[in-house]
Design an enzyme around this catalytic site. Structure first.
Site, PDB file in Angstrom:
ATOM      1  N   ASN A 164       0.807  -1.224   0.000  1.00  0.00           N
ATOM      2  CA  ASN A 164       0.000   0.000   0.000  1.00  0.00           C
ATOM      3  C   ASN A 164       0.839   1.272   0.000  1.00  0.00           C
ATOM      4  O   ASN A 164       0.301   2.371   0.013  1.00  0.00           O
ATOM      5  CB  ASN A 164      -0.987  -0.003   1.167  1.00  0.00           C
ATOM      6  N   CYS A 165       2.151   1.159  -0.045  1.00  0.00           N
ATOM      7  CA  CYS A 165       3.037   2.320  -0.119  1.00  0.00           C
ATOM      8  C   CYS A 165       3.009   2.874  -1.543  1.00  0.00           C
ATOM      9  O   CYS A 165       3.227   2.139  -2.512  1.00  0.00           O
ATOM     10  CB  CYS A 165       4.452   1.902   0.271  1.00  0.00           C
TER      11      CYS A 165
END
Length: 128
Positions: free
Chosen positions: A16-17
Site C-alpha cells: 500500500n506504499c
C-alpha cells in the site's frame, strides 16, 4: 544495469506504499520480471538486512521521515545509529525501512541495491 535472464530482480516493500506501487508499475510497463517481497507479511531476516548494509549506509536504509520513526522514543532513535541495534529495530518494525528496496542478484550474489523510486533512477539502473 542491463536486464539479463541470469539476474533476478526483487522489490522489497509493502503493497500500500505509493512509492512501492509506482516502482512496481514502472517495472511492469518496462517488461522487467521481478518478484515482490512484502516484508510486513513475508518478513525479513537479519542476513538480508546485513547484506543490504554492505551496499547502503544506515542513513540511506532507515526512513527517518516516516510516522514509524516519529513514533519511536529517544532511546530507540539513538539505537538506530548502531548497526546491530538498528537491524533489531528494522526487524521489529519493517516500516522503518525506506521503500522500495530494489535488489538485483545474480545467483546468490547481490549486484545492485537501491532505495526509493524515481523513473530516472530506474531508467539508469535498467538501461538497455
Amino acid at each position: 544495469m542491463t536486464q539479463s535472464r541470469t539476474y533476478s530482480v526483487t522489490v522489497f516493500g509493502i503493497p500500500n506504499c505509493d512509492t512501492v506501487k509506482k516502482s512496481r508499475v514502472w517495472l511492469q510497463e518496462h517488461a522487467i520480471d521481478f518478484v515482490f517481497h512484502d516484508f510486513k507479511k513475508q518478513g525479513l531476516d537479519q542476513h538480508t538486512i546485513e547484506q543490504w548494509l554492505q551496499h547502503l549506509s544506515l542513513d540511506i536504509l532507515i526512513n527517518r521521515k516516516g510516522t514509524t520513526w516519529r513514533a519511536l522514543n529517544d532511546e530507540q532513535k539513538a539505537a538506530a545509529s548502531d548497526q546491530e541495534r538498528a537491524i533489531a529495530l528494522m526487524l521489529n518494525q519493517p516500516s522503518l525501512i525506506k521503500r522500495p528496496v530494489l535488489q538485483i542478484s545474480q545467483g546468490q550474489q547481490i549486484q545492485h541495491i537501491s532505495v526509493g523510486f524515481s523513473a530516472a533512477q530506474f531508467e539508469g539502473i535498467f538501461k538497455k
